[in-house]
Design a protein around this motif. Structure first.
Motif, PDB file in Angstrom:
ATOM      1  N   HIS A  66       0.869  -1.174   0.000  1.00  0.00           N
ATOM      2  CA  HIS A  66       0.000   0.000   0.000  1.00  0.00           C
ATOM      3  C   HIS A  66       0.904   1.221   0.000  1.00  0.00           C
ATOM      4  CE1 HIS A  66      -2.985   2.968   1.093  1.00  0.00           C
ATOM      5  NE2 HIS A  66      -3.948   2.066   1.041  1.00  0.00           N
ATOM      6  N   PHE A  67       0.639   2.162  -0.894  1.00  0.00           N
ATOM      7  CA  PHE A  67       1.556   3.286  -1.076  1.00  0.00           C
ATOM      8  C   PHE A  67       1.502   4.296   0.072  1.00  0.00           C
ATOM      9  CE2 PHE A  67       2.226   3.239  -5.958  1.00  0.00           C
ATOM     10  CZ  PHE A  67       2.326   1.859  -5.933  1.00  0.00           C
ATOM     11  N   ARG A  68       0.389   4.327   0.808  1.00  0.00           N
ATOM     12  CA  ARG A  68       0.203   5.333   1.861  1.00  0.00           C
ATOM     13  C   ARG A  68       0.498   6.735   1.317  1.00  0.00           C
ATOM     14  NH1 ARG A  68      -3.362   3.153   5.083  1.00  0.00           N
ATOM     15  NH2 ARG A  68      -2.736   1.090   5.793  1.00  0.00           N
ATOM     16  N   MET A  69       1.257   7.538   2.059  1.00  0.00           N
ATOM     17  CA  MET A  69       1.463   8.928   1.656  1.00  0.00           C
ATOM     18  C   MET A  69       2.594   9.105   0.649  1.00  0.00           C
ATOM     19  SD  MET A  69      -0.895  10.616   3.184  1.00  0.00           S
ATOM     20  CE  MET A  69      -0.351  12.304   2.982  1.00  0.00           C
ATOM     21  N   ASP A  70       3.659   8.314   0.778  1.00  0.00           N
ATOM     22  CA  ASP A  70       4.852   8.598  -0.022  1.00  0.00           C
ATOM     23  C   ASP A  70       5.481   7.367  -0.665  1.00  0.00           C
ATOM     24  OD1 ASP A  70       5.584   7.522   2.396  1.00  0.00           O
ATOM     25  OD2 ASP A  70       7.276   8.861   2.740  1.00  0.00           O
ATOM     26  N   GLY A  71       4.770   6.244  -0.673  1.00  0.00           N
ATOM     27  CA  GLY A  71       5.329   5.036  -1.252  1.00  0.00           C
ATOM     28  C   GLY A  71       5.253   5.026  -2.772  1.00  0.00           C
ATOM     29  N   SER A  72       6.093   4.197  -3.388  1.00  0.00           N
ATOM     30  CA  SER A  72       6.082   4.076  -4.848  1.00  0.00           C
ATOM     31  C   SER A  72       6.882   2.848  -5.265  1.00  0.00           C
ATOM     32  CB  SER A  72       6.677   5.327  -5.517  1.00  0.00           C
ATOM     33  OG  SER A  72       8.030   5.517  -5.135  1.00  0.00           O
ATOM     34  N   TRP A  73       6.566   2.340  -6.447  1.00  0.00           N
ATOM     35  CA  TRP A  73       7.361   1.294  -7.096  1.00  0.00           C
ATOM     36  C   TRP A  73       8.034   1.904  -8.316  1.00  0.00           C
ATOM     37  CZ3 TRP A  73       8.616  -3.594  -5.705  1.00  0.00           C
ATOM     38  CH2 TRP A  73       7.863  -4.221  -4.707  1.00  0.00           C
ATOM     39  N   LEU A 108       3.475  -3.317   4.149  1.00  0.00           N
ATOM     40  CA  LEU A 108       3.715  -4.519   3.352  1.00  0.00           C
ATOM     41  C   LEU A 108       3.197  -5.736   4.114  1.00  0.00           C
ATOM     42  CD1 LEU A 108       7.390  -4.078   2.035  1.00  0.00           C
ATOM     43  CD2 LEU A 108       5.292  -3.906   0.697  1.00  0.00           C
ATOM     44  N   GLU A 109       2.646  -6.686   3.375  1.00  0.00           N
ATOM     45  CA  GLU A 109       2.155  -7.912   4.005  1.00  0.00           C
ATOM     46  C   GLU A 109       2.336  -9.072   3.035  1.00  0.00           C
ATOM     47  OE1 GLU A 109      -1.893  -9.656   6.174  1.00  0.00           O
ATOM     48  OE2 GLU A 109      -1.799  -7.577   5.469  1.00  0.00           O
ATOM     49  N   PHE A 110       2.858 -10.186   3.548  1.00  0.00           N
ATOM     50  CA  PHE A 110       3.044 -11.401   2.760  1.00  0.00           C
ATOM     51  C   PHE A 110       1.971 -12.385   3.190  1.00  0.00           C
ATOM     52  CE2 PHE A 110       5.533 -15.182   1.312  1.00  0.00           C
ATOM     53  CZ  PHE A 110       5.780 -14.749   0.010  1.00  0.00           C
ATOM     54  N   LEU A 111       1.148 -12.825   2.255  1.00  0.00           N
ATOM     55  CA  LEU A 111      -0.021 -13.623   2.614  1.00  0.00           C
ATOM     56  C   LEU A 111      -0.340 -14.622   1.511  1.00  0.00           C
ATOM     57  CD1 LEU A 111      -3.287 -11.669   1.852  1.00  0.00           C
ATOM     58  CD2 LEU A 111      -1.062 -10.779   1.204  1.00  0.00           C
ATOM     59  N   PRO A 112      -1.112 -15.672   1.832  1.00  0.00           N
ATOM     60  CA  PRO A 112      -1.552 -16.591   0.782  1.00  0.00           C
ATOM     61  C   PRO A 112      -2.386 -15.849  -0.262  1.00  0.00           C
ATOM     62  CG  PRO A 112      -1.892 -17.565   2.945  1.00  0.00           C
ATOM     63  CD  PRO A 112      -1.530 -16.127   3.176  1.00  0.00           C
ATOM     64  N   THR A 113      -2.141 -16.137  -1.520  1.00  0.00           N
ATOM     65  CA  THR A 113      -2.896 -15.484  -2.588  1.00  0.00           C
ATOM     66  C   THR A 113      -4.395 -15.697  -2.413  1.00  0.00           C
ATOM     67  OG1 THR A 113      -1.031 -15.745  -4.115  1.00  0.00           O
ATOM     68  CG2 THR A 113      -3.202 -15.381  -5.093  1.00  0.00           C
ATOM     69  N   ALA A 114      -4.774 -16.838  -1.885  1.00  0.00           N
ATOM     70  CA  ALA A 114      -6.193 -17.143  -1.675  1.00  0.00           C
ATOM     71  C   ALA A 114      -6.849 -16.204  -0.673  1.00  0.00           C
ATOM     72  CB  ALA A 114      -6.346 -18.588  -1.207  1.00  0.00           C
ATOM     73  N   ASP A 115      -6.043 -15.487   0.124  1.00  0.00           N
ATOM     74  CA  ASP A 115      -6.590 -14.586   1.143  1.00  0.00           C
ATOM     75  C   ASP A 115      -6.691 -13.136   0.672  1.00  0.00           C
ATOM     76  OD1 ASP A 115      -6.825 -16.679   2.880  1.00  0.00           O
ATOM     77  OD2 ASP A 115      -5.043 -16.193   4.061  1.00  0.00           O
ATOM     78  N   GLU A 116      -6.328 -12.854  -0.567  1.00  0.00           N
ATOM     79  CA  GLU A 116      -6.365 -11.471  -1.051  1.00  0.00           C
ATOM     80  C   GLU A 116      -7.755 -10.854  -0.909  1.00  0.00           C
ATOM     81  OE1 GLU A 116      -2.928 -11.831  -4.556  1.00  0.00           O
ATOM     82  OE2 GLU A 116      -4.998 -11.298  -5.058  1.00  0.00           O
ATOM     83  N   ASP A 117      -8.763 -11.566  -1.380  1.00  0.00           N
ATOM     84  CA  ASP A 117     -10.114 -11.005  -1.356  1.00  0.00           C
ATOM     85  C   ASP A 117     -10.600 -10.757   0.066  1.00  0.00           C
ATOM     86  OD1 ASP A 117     -10.249 -10.927  -4.090  1.00  0.00           O
ATOM     87  OD2 ASP A 117     -11.349 -12.812  -4.290  1.00  0.00           O
ATOM     88  N   ARG A 118     -10.225 -11.634   0.981  1.00  0.00           N
ATOM     89  CA  ARG A 118     -10.614 -11.427   2.378  1.00  0.00           C
ATOM     90  C   ARG A 118     -10.005 -10.146   2.924  1.00  0.00           C
ATOM     91  NH1 ARG A 118      -7.873 -11.780   6.644  1.00  0.00           N
ATOM     92  NH2 ARG A 118      -6.158 -12.897   5.617  1.00  0.00           N
ATOM     93  N   LEU A 119      -8.779  -9.877   2.530  1.00  0.00           N
ATOM     94  CA  LEU A 119      -8.068  -8.711   3.051  1.00  0.00           C
ATOM     95  C   LEU A 119      -8.707  -7.403   2.596  1.00  0.00           C
ATOM     96  CD1 LEU A 119      -5.459  -8.223   4.764  1.00  0.00           C
ATOM     97  CD2 LEU A 119      -4.308  -7.775   2.606  1.00  0.00           C
TER      98      LEU A 119
END
Length: 253
Positions: A66-73, A108-119
């Motif tokens: 999540h970029f929040r206020m000042d994050g970027s890729w 940042l959060e590392f999670l099972p792909t199957a849990d994306e929608d729940r998040l």
């Protein structure tokens, strides 16, 4: 603060650069994730929802950023100099012909792909989704008629993707103050304008709500400058700790 269109474009570029490739380096420089080494995993793809980005890997997990206020890729060619300081890097992904560096990504959060929608299940409809549900967004927007429209637009549980820029510009185009109650606003038009503005900018890095890159915004960050419609000086104020911008003549309760 990055808006939903910024995240969408970053996600698209990340997907184009990384999908189907193997990580030659996969570092997470975040206190909770520093022990993880993603080197050797394949990148399956990148998905965005509102202001959330999910990078999916071949081990069945995803990295949510999540970029929040000042994050970027940022994307770089091998050996290219980074445009932000190295100490701000929170994720370093390298494939054969690209580096993807996540700067100032505090969330940042590392999670099972199957849990994306729940998040993201608490979020409202994604304004840039192909299956965007406008009726659902209107229902969520009007759930509290007494709430200030400026607060409701920024609430990601109403619609996912609006930030401070689009909040200010949508209120201007609606000709209402950000403090006006939702009950005084055409909710369907507010939703339609929000989607229209994000869609207009989803494929370009420079955001414009006026259609003119020389004067990109009607009121956002234009405090003290003349309104583009009536020449009255744009004003700013705070709502819930965040600045809002408005024309006192064109916008009224």
């Amino acid at each position: 603060m990055p808006e939903g269109d910024t995240v969408f474009l970053a996600g698209h570029r990340m997907h184009e650069a990384l999908a189907g490739k193997t990580l030659l380096r996969g570092q997470l420089r975040h206190p909770r994730l520093a022990a993880l080494d993603l080197t050797g995993l394949d990148v399956l793809g990148v998905r965005t929802y509102g202001k959330h980005m999910f990078t999916r890997f071949s081990d069945g997990n995803s990295l949510r950023s999540h970029f929040r206020m000042d994050g970027s890729w940022h994307l770089y060619r091998p050996g290219e100099r980074w445009r932000r300081p190295a100490h701000q890097a929170r994720a370093v992904f390298e494939v054969d012909d690209r580096q993807a560096i996540g700067f100032a990504l505090h969330d940042l959060e590392f999670l099972p792909t199957a849990d994306e929608d729940r998040l993201i299940s608490h979020l409202g409809p994604d304004l840039l989704a192909s299956d965007f549900d406008a009726a659902e967004a209107v229902q969520r927007l009007t759930a509290d008629p007494s709430r200030a429209i400026g607060l409701a637009l920024l609430d990601q549980r109403v619609m996912a993707g609006v930030g401070n820029l689009y909040r200010a510009e949508v209120c201007f185009l609606l000709r209402v103050l950000p403090t006006a109650p939702v009950s005084s606003v055409d909710a369907s038009r507010a939703v339609a304008l929000s989607r229209k503005l994000l869609q207009a900018n989803q494929w370009r890095p420079e955001q414009s709500t006026t259609g003119d890159l020389r004067v990109q915004h009607y009121v956002f960050e234009r405090t003290g400058k003349p309104c583009l419609r009536c020449r009255t000086r744009v004003r700013s104020d705070e709502i819930d700790g965040r600045f809002v911008y408005f024309c006192p003549k064109c916008q009224s309760d």
